[in-house]
Design a protein around this motif. Sequence first.
Motif, PDB file in Angstrom:
ATOM      1  N   ASP A  11       0.798  -1.232   0.000  1.00 51.03           N
ATOM      2  CA  ASP A  11       0.000   0.000   0.000  1.00 51.03           C
ATOM      3  C   ASP A  11       0.826   1.274   0.000  1.00 51.03           C
ATOM      4  O   ASP A  11       0.311   2.344   0.307  1.00 51.03           O
ATOM      5  CB  ASP A  11      -1.015   0.001   1.153  1.00 51.03           C
ATOM      6  N   HIS A  28       3.381  -5.276   2.921  1.00 58.24           N
ATOM      7  CA  HIS A  28       2.383  -6.157   3.532  1.00 58.24           C
ATOM      8  C   HIS A  28       2.304  -7.472   2.773  1.00 58.24           C
ATOM      9  O   HIS A  28       1.961  -7.495   1.577  1.00 58.24           O
ATOM     10  CB  HIS A  28       0.987  -5.520   3.493  1.00 58.24           C
ATOM     11  N   HIS A  54       0.313  -7.017  13.270  1.00 63.98           N
ATOM     12  CA  HIS A  54       1.305  -7.102  12.195  1.00 63.98           C
ATOM     13  C   HIS A  54       2.645  -7.580  12.738  1.00 63.98           C
ATOM     14  O   HIS A  54       3.142  -7.043  13.718  1.00 63.98           O
ATOM     15  CB  HIS A  54       1.479  -5.739  11.516  1.00 63.98           C
ATOM     16  N   ARG A  63      -6.416 -11.783   1.122  1.00 65.40           N
ATOM     17  CA  ARG A  63      -6.585 -10.377   0.740  1.00 65.40           C
ATOM     18  C   ARG A  63      -7.472 -10.224  -0.498  1.00 65.40           C
ATOM     19  O   ARG A  63      -8.296  -9.312  -0.572  1.00 65.40           O
ATOM     20  CB  ARG A  63      -5.222  -9.737   0.458  1.00 65.40           C
ATOM     21  N   ARG A 103     -10.981 -10.834   0.569  1.00 67.46           N
ATOM     22  CA  ARG A 103     -11.476  -9.707   1.350  1.00 67.46           C
ATOM     23  C   ARG A 103     -11.810  -8.525   0.456  1.00 67.46           C
ATOM     24  O   ARG A 103     -12.834  -7.854   0.668  1.00 67.46           O
ATOM     25  CB  ARG A 103     -10.439  -9.270   2.398  1.00 67.46           C
ATOM     26  N   THR A 116      -5.032  -3.423  -0.901  1.00 71.60           N
ATOM     27  CA  THR A 116      -5.117  -3.283   0.554  1.00 71.60           C
ATOM     28  C   THR A 116      -6.267  -2.340   0.890  1.00 71.60           C
ATOM     29  O   THR A 116      -6.819  -1.679   0.005  1.00 71.60           O
ATOM     30  CB  THR A 116      -3.818  -2.674   1.127  1.00 71.60           C
ATOM     31  N   ARG A 117      -6.574  -2.284   2.174  1.00 76.27           N
ATOM     32  CA  ARG A 117      -7.629  -1.354   2.575  1.00 76.27           C
ATOM     33  C   ARG A 117      -7.231   0.092   2.297  1.00 76.27           C
ATOM     34  O   ARG A 117      -8.090   0.948   2.085  1.00 76.27           O
ATOM     35  CB  ARG A 117      -7.957  -1.541   4.059  1.00 76.27           C
ATOM     36  N   THR A 118      -5.918   0.369   2.312  1.00 82.07           N
ATOM     37  CA  THR A 118      -5.453   1.729   2.019  1.00 82.07           C
ATOM     38  C   THR A 118      -5.929   2.182   0.637  1.00 82.07           C
ATOM     39  O   THR A 118      -6.272   3.350   0.447  1.00 82.07           O
ATOM     40  CB  THR A 118      -3.916   1.787   2.078  1.00 82.07           C
ATOM     41  N   MET A 158      -7.866   9.830   6.046  1.00 87.30           N
ATOM     42  CA  MET A 158      -7.685   8.396   6.282  1.00 87.30           C
ATOM     43  C   MET A 158      -8.367   7.947   7.573  1.00 87.30           C
ATOM     44  O   MET A 158      -8.988   6.893   7.621  1.00 87.30           O
ATOM     45  CB  MET A 158      -6.192   8.060   6.359  1.00 87.30           C
ATOM     46  N   PHE A 215     -11.389   5.083   7.501  1.00 87.61           N
ATOM     47  CA  PHE A 215     -11.284   3.770   8.146  1.00 87.61           C
ATOM     48  C   PHE A 215     -12.405   3.598   9.170  1.00 87.61           C
ATOM     49  O   PHE A 215     -13.019   2.542   9.251  1.00 87.61           O
ATOM     50  CB  PHE A 215      -9.904   3.590   8.806  1.00 87.61           C
ATOM     51  N   HIS A 218       4.783   5.262   3.841  1.00 88.95           N
ATOM     52  CA  HIS A 218       3.958   4.798   2.728  1.00 88.95           C
ATOM     53  C   HIS A 218       4.067   5.707   1.501  1.00 88.95           C
ATOM     54  O   HIS A 218       3.678   5.311   0.410  1.00 88.95           O
ATOM     55  CB  HIS A 218       2.488   4.705   3.131  1.00 88.95           C
TER      56      HIS A 218
END
Length: 274
Positions: free
Chosen positions: A13, A38, A74, A98, A101, A131-133, A148, A152, A248
């Motif tokens: 991400d 990740h 993590h 992933r 998901r 990723t969720r990002t 962000m 989330f 990131h």
Amino acid sequence: MKADLHNHSYFSDGFLSPRDIVKLASDANCDLFALTDHDSTNGIVEAKSEADKLGTNLVNGVEISAFWRNSAIHIVGLGIDIDNDELQTGLEFNQTLRKERAKKIALGLWRSGIKDALEKAQMLSGGHMLTRTHFAQMLISEGYCKDMKSVFRRYLTGRKPGGVRVEWKDFKEVIKWVQSSGGKALIAHPFRYRMTHTKIKNMLIDFKEANGDGIEVINANSSDQEISLGNQWIEEYDLLASVGSDFHGWPNQRVQIGNLAELTNNSRAIWSYL
Ligand code: AMP
Ligand code: MN
Ligand code: MN
Ligand code: MN
């Protein structure tokens, strides 16, 4: 010793290529640097070729999603052999979770009226791991949320539209993936989970019992109190210490590579054991 042992590229991400983040590490005069995407080591070959070119010391790394009791946490693996079968089989397992998901997140968002979330998130990921990002950035750019933190909270956690529970492996197993490839296993950013200090300490006890190696004592956002507690805990539970920015590189983030507080207790520094 200027070390930064927690960084992401666009193989997970992060926003930048492995080559670009190694350049940033070199510009920041890092003595030691790790790429820790990740659940993937796919960026390491490119990072290594750039590190060799620039004379930067690269540590092979990865940040693996895992469960401790009922909490998703993590585990950072450092000094891993990326060709190790047990490690790669584990990472492939997580990559499959992933993908499943991502479809469920998109379905949840679709039910709340947000169309084409999977395709749009995939565009942002450039075809690399989702990723969720990526969902978060997509929802921000489409105007559903302003930052962000709120995206989330409102869309991607718990019982929210894109909140999906993933059955990651227990951290004992993840520690084995890392250590069987010759790496050290560390708990990433211990203060970023929604846990009381007592709960974090219980996690550290279990982690040590499972032969875990250490914890990240210093991140880009660590407070003085967190750093001093981390230093206390590595003594108390006989663990090693790592430092990493969790960079990131997204345009709206302020974290910089290699811009971290110094570790005070060098005898427990992870780099003496890699
Ligand atoms: P994933 O590994 O796909 O579940 O995505 C988790 C990633 O999302 C983390 O590694 C962070 O980069 C990011 N993330 C999770 N929660 C937040 C938050 N509240 N604010 C900003 N980024 C977050
Ligand atoms: Mn991340
Ligand atoms: Mn993390
Ligand atoms: Mn990270």
